[in-house]
Design an enzyme around this catalytic site. Structure first.
Site, PDB file in Angstrom:
ATOM      1  N   GLU A  67       0.862  -1.195   0.000  1.00  0.00           N
ATOM      2  CA  GLU A  67       0.000   0.000   0.000  1.00  0.00           C
ATOM      3  C   GLU A  67       0.893   1.239   0.000  1.00  0.00           C
ATOM      4  OE1 GLU A  67      -3.405   0.904  -0.245  1.00  0.00           O
ATOM      5  OE2 GLU A  67      -2.310   2.800  -0.316  1.00  0.00           O
ATOM      6  N   GLY A 109      -7.461   2.299   2.114  1.00  0.00           N
ATOM      7  CA  GLY A 109      -7.778   2.804   0.776  1.00  0.00           C
ATOM      8  C   GLY A 109      -8.707   4.004   0.765  1.00  0.00           C
ATOM      9  N   CYS A 114     -11.961   4.044   0.481  1.00  0.00           N
ATOM     10  CA  CYS A 114     -13.170   3.834   1.296  1.00  0.00           C
ATOM     11  C   CYS A 114     -12.969   4.343   2.720  1.00  0.00           C
ATOM     12  CB  CYS A 114     -13.507   2.348   1.304  1.00  0.00           C
ATOM     13  SG  CYS A 114     -14.819   1.941   2.460  1.00  0.00           S
ATOM     14  N   LYS A 122     -19.597   9.148   5.899  1.00  0.00           N
ATOM     15  CA  LYS A 122     -20.635   8.755   6.868  1.00  0.00           C
ATOM     16  C   LYS A 122     -20.490   9.549   8.164  1.00  0.00           C
ATOM     17  CE  LYS A 122     -21.737   7.349   3.964  1.00  0.00           C
ATOM     18  NZ  LYS A 122     -21.148   6.968   2.726  1.00  0.00           N
ATOM     19  N   ILE A 141     -21.691  10.005  -4.942  1.00  0.00           N
ATOM     20  CA  ILE A 141     -20.843  10.935  -4.191  1.00  0.00           C
ATOM     21  C   ILE A 141     -21.486  12.321  -4.182  1.00  0.00           C
ATOM     22  CG2 ILE A 141     -18.607  12.140  -4.141  1.00  0.00           C
ATOM     23  CD1 ILE A 141     -17.302   9.616  -5.199  1.00  0.00           C
ATOM     24  N   GLU A 145     -26.557  17.721 -13.346  1.00  0.00           N
ATOM     25  CA  GLU A 145     -26.555  16.320 -13.780  1.00  0.00           C
ATOM     26  C   GLU A 145     -26.948  16.262 -15.251  1.00  0.00           C
ATOM     27  OE1 GLU A 145     -25.834  13.068 -12.679  1.00  0.00           O
ATOM     28  OE2 GLU A 145     -26.436  12.736 -14.756  1.00  0.00           O
ATOM     29  N   ALA A 161     -17.385  -1.076  -2.080  1.00  0.00           N
ATOM     30  CA  ALA A 161     -16.466  -1.724  -1.132  1.00  0.00           C
ATOM     31  C   ALA A 161     -16.960  -3.117  -0.740  1.00  0.00           C
ATOM     32  CB  ALA A 161     -16.307  -0.850   0.108  1.00  0.00           C
ATOM     33  N   HIS A 190     -40.512  -7.108  15.827  1.00  0.00           N
ATOM     34  CA  HIS A 190     -41.485  -6.014  15.889  1.00  0.00           C
ATOM     35  C   HIS A 190     -41.264  -5.212  17.158  1.00  0.00           C
ATOM     36  CE1 HIS A 190     -45.240  -3.818  15.418  1.00  0.00           C
ATOM     37  NE2 HIS A 190     -45.442  -4.039  16.713  1.00  0.00           N
TER      38      HIS A 190
HETATM   39  P1  NAI Z   1     -21.514   8.040 -10.308  1.00  0.00           P
HETATM   40  O1  NAI Z   1     -21.197   7.208 -11.480  1.00  0.00           O
HETATM   41  O2  NAI Z   1     -22.323   7.473  -9.194  1.00  0.00           O
HETATM   42  O3  NAI Z   1     -22.253   9.382 -10.787  1.00  0.00           O
HETATM   43  C1  NAI Z   1     -21.700  10.272 -11.707  1.00  0.00           C
HETATM   44  C2  NAI Z   1     -22.812  11.136 -12.290  1.00  0.00           C
HETATM   45  O4  NAI Z   1     -22.220  12.211 -13.024  1.00  0.00           O
HETATM   46  C3  NAI Z   1     -23.706  10.388 -13.246  1.00  0.00           C
HETATM   47  O5  NAI Z   1     -25.047  10.561 -12.848  1.00  0.00           O
HETATM   48  C4  NAI Z   1     -23.416  11.058 -14.610  1.00  0.00           C
HETATM   49  O6  NAI Z   1     -24.531  11.084 -15.448  1.00  0.00           O
HETATM   50  C5  NAI Z   1     -22.981  12.453 -14.204  1.00  0.00           C
HETATM   51  N1  NAI Z   1     -22.112  13.156 -15.175  1.00  0.00           N
HETATM   52  C6  NAI Z   1     -21.081  12.615 -15.866  1.00  0.00           C
HETATM   53  N2  NAI Z   1     -20.504  13.568 -16.645  1.00  0.00           N
HETATM   54  C7  NAI Z   1     -21.173  14.733 -16.419  1.00  0.00           C
HETATM   55  C8  NAI Z   1     -21.054  16.076 -16.911  1.00  0.00           C
HETATM   56  N3  NAI Z   1     -20.092  16.429 -17.778  1.00  0.00           N
HETATM   57  N4  NAI Z   1     -21.948  17.013 -16.488  1.00  0.00           N
HETATM   58  C9  NAI Z   1     -22.901  16.669 -15.599  1.00  0.00           C
HETATM   59  N5  NAI Z   1     -23.055  15.420 -15.091  1.00  0.00           N
HETATM   60  C10 NAI Z   1     -22.205  14.461 -15.494  1.00  0.00           C
HETATM   61  O7  NAI Z   1     -20.096   8.551  -9.763  1.00  0.00           O
HETATM   62  P2  NAI Z   1     -19.656   9.180  -8.375  1.00  0.00           P
HETATM   63  O8  NAI Z   1     -20.800   9.820  -7.677  1.00  0.00           O
HETATM   64  O9  NAI Z   1     -18.476  10.014  -8.715  1.00  0.00           O
HETATM   65  O10 NAI Z   1     -19.226   7.919  -7.523  1.00  0.00           O
HETATM   66  C11 NAI Z   1     -18.115   7.153  -7.946  1.00  0.00           C
HETATM   67  C12 NAI Z   1     -18.146   5.746  -7.447  1.00  0.00           C
HETATM   68  O11 NAI Z   1     -18.051   5.681  -6.047  1.00  0.00           O
HETATM   69  C13 NAI Z   1     -19.394   5.022  -7.880  1.00  0.00           C
HETATM   70  O12 NAI Z   1     -19.006   3.899  -8.593  1.00  0.00           O
HETATM   71  C14 NAI Z   1     -20.065   4.648  -6.606  1.00  0.00           C
HETATM   72  O13 NAI Z   1     -20.570   3.337  -6.673  1.00  0.00           O
HETATM   73  C15 NAI Z   1     -18.974   4.756  -5.541  1.00  0.00           C
HETATM   74  N6  NAI Z   1     -19.553   5.287  -4.308  1.00  0.00           N
HETATM   75  C16 NAI Z   1     -20.451   4.532  -3.635  1.00  0.00           C
HETATM   76  C17 NAI Z   1     -21.056   5.020  -2.510  1.00  0.00           C
HETATM   77  C18 NAI Z   1     -22.079   4.202  -1.823  1.00  0.00           C
HETATM   78  O14 NAI Z   1     -22.165   3.011  -2.097  1.00  0.00           O
HETATM   79  N7  NAI Z   1     -22.893   4.774  -0.968  1.00  0.00           N
HETATM   80  C19 NAI Z   1     -20.771   6.350  -1.991  1.00  0.00           C
HETATM   81  C20 NAI Z   1     -19.862   7.088  -2.810  1.00  0.00           C
HETATM   82  C21 NAI Z   1     -19.272   6.542  -3.919  1.00  0.00           C
END
Ligand code: NAI
Length: 456
Positions: A33, A39, A41, A50, A185, A204, A315, A440
């Site tokens: 690492e 990492g 996460c 969180k 995110i 978006e 993760a 319950h």
């Molecule tokens: P994401 O893939 O979830 O969302 C990115 C968004 O940006 C999409 O809706 C897309 O349409 C939009 N986008 C792309 N290009 C754009 C532009 N030029 N203008 C405007 N909108 C645009 O990616 P995000 O939020 O960065 O997360 C990354 C990774 O981290 C994901 O794979 C996610 O699974 C993971 N993650 C998971 C979490 C959880 O499980 N709670 C929490 C945070 C991240």
């Protein structure tokens, strides 16, 4: 040159769990690492976000305490203390991972590791001035923030434009924040910053937020976040960035400039498969490293788990892939199945989902039946969530009567979705799932109640 049974590249959730599981089974294991164990996460993703979100939740609860018959005076958010607590949480958990590695007998090497061809039957890995050899390699190098080639973006990164890393370290709250990308995110951070009083605008490019989330649920989340003060610009694409300004294209094709104190770039992540020497051992990679159901790459003895295989970038998926890869090294039967892989968005309200969405069922021509219940059917939900609502939506295969998907929005959904995942994992039919006794009063009972909405 030290020889190992397993060399693990990357100490995030996938990597450290793989190393721990392998070492527990008596395999001589090294974990490489270059930054902190845990990492993205643990250090700049799931866990710190969180911690922040829980501070916002506490703040909002205090603001609305009168709804519960409790008087709170002088409620305020102290961002420096929020960040200090978040840092303490991260430190505690990173030392927990270190202790686990030590207890399991994993050799942790704090250096950047690069694959360096083979020595006979063994794979070589270079880290610092040393070379290590191993019978097996598990690649768990994760992913990085995607940075598109937008004019002005690179120059403003780390200053006006923040990534998931810097947004979690802001000790002064900005007055306003433009969030580029309404995915996971973007939404979690929009929720935090809006709740603590920042003016948040989410841009978006799709016509909905939260990516592949069931559309009905994502619309409900959008409304809830709007109620918290978030402005959404859907079907708007970011064109360029300048200090304090993000220029977007509107659905009508005109340009609109959004001024704010800070911007967050959250438009997805890219697998880290560059610069790790894949070509020296012949591992194929594209947008990620392709793997089979044993997490094997195209090269025998080399596995790829977690974000780097480009599959789910979650993760908990990486944890499971770690177990499957180690089982394969040990010659034990275990395979990766992704159909019951749950996902959670930790906004408030939370979203918890597993399996097919209604849109996916329609797209695939699946003959499905859907039932929904408001969270108001749950006694505990009503008792504890003044003025709030949510939804439980279940999709069932019309002929086989098996559960296809469960989609929840409301408090605690992230904590109860695993039970729904179990229903999918076990291919339970509605009648089987109904036989499960739920405690319950819990909010999870909403799943049971919704199952009883289906005909026998
Ligand atoms: P994401 O893939 O979830 O969302 C990115 C968004 O940006 C999409 O809706 C897309 O349409 C939009 N986008 C792309 N290009 C754009 C532009 N030029 N203008 C405007 N909108 C645009 O990616 P995000 O939020 O960065 O997360 C990354 C990774 O981290 C994901 O794979 C996610 O699974 C993971 N993650 C998971 C979490 C959880 O499980 N709670 C929490 C945070 C991240």
């Amino acid at each position: 040159m030290e020889q190992f049974d397993v060399l693990v590249l990357g100490g995030g959730p996938g990597g450290y769990l793989a190393a721990e599981r392998a070492a527990h089974k008596g395999l001589k294991t090294a974990l490489f690492e270059k930054r902190a164990l845990g990492g993205v996460c643990l250090n700049e993703g799931c866990i710190p976000s969180k911690a922040l979100l829980n501070s916002a939740k506490t703040y909002v609860h205090a603001l609305h305490s009168a709804d519960y018959g409790v008087t709170c005076a002088g409620v305020a958010i102290d961002q420096q203390k929020v960040i200090a607590r978040k840092n303490k949480v991260v430190r505690t958990l990173v030392s927990g991972v270190k202790a686990k590695m030590k207890a399991a007998g994993v050799t942790v090497i704090h250096a950047e590791a690069v694959l360096d061809g083979k020595e006979g039957e063994l794979f070589r890995v270079k880290a610092g001035d040393e070379v290590y050899t191993g019978k097996n390699v598990i690649i768990a190098t994760g992913s990085s923030n995607a940075v598109p080639p937008l004019p002005g973006l690179q120059e403003n990164l780390g200053g006006f434009v923040l990534t998931n890393r810097e947004i979690l370290d802001l000790e002064q709250l900005p007055g306003s924040l433009t969030v580029i990308g309404g995915g996971v995110i973007g939404l979690e951070m929009a929720c935090y910053y809006a709740c603590v009083g920042v003016k948040v605008t989410v841009v978006e490019m799709l016509d909905h937020i939260a990516g592949a989330t069931d559309l009905e649920i994502s619309k409900m989340l959008q409304k809830e976040l709007e109620n918290k003060g978030v402005t959404f610009l859907l079907s708007h694409k970011v064109l360029s960035v300048a200090p304090s300004a993000v220029t977007v294209e509107t659905p009508e094709g005109s340009k609109l400039t959004l001024n704010s104190d800070k911007a967050l770039l959250s438009i997805g992540r890219r697998a880290n498969c560059q610069g790790i020497g894949l070509e020296t051992v012949g591992v194929k990679a594209d947008r990620g490293i392709p793997t089979d159901s044993f997490c094997r790459t195209n090269v025998d003895g080399i596995y790829a788990i977690g974000d780097v295989n480009g599959k789910y970038m979650l993760a908990h998926t990486a944890y499971r892939e770690a177990e499957v890869a180690v089982a394969h090294i040990l010659g034990k039967p275990d395979t990766m199945r992704y159909h019951a892989n749950p996902s959670v968005i930790y906004t408030f309200p939370e979203i918890g989902s597993v399996g097919k969405t209604e849109e996916q069922c329609k797209e695939k021509g699946i003959d499905y039946e859907v039932k929904k219940l408001s969270m108001m059917y749950s006694g505990r939900f009503v008792a504890e969530n003044e003025g709030a609502d949510g939804l439980c939506k279940i999709l069932v295969d019309k002929k086989r009567r098996t559960v296809l998907g469960v989609h929840l929005i409301g408090a605690y959904c992230g904590e109860m979705i695993w039970g729904a995942a179990e229903m999918l994992e076990m291919s339970l039919r509605v009648t089987d799932a109904r036989q499960i006794i739920f405690p319950h009063p819990t909010v999870s009972e909403i799943i049971r109640e919704t199952l009883w909405e289906f005909p026998d």
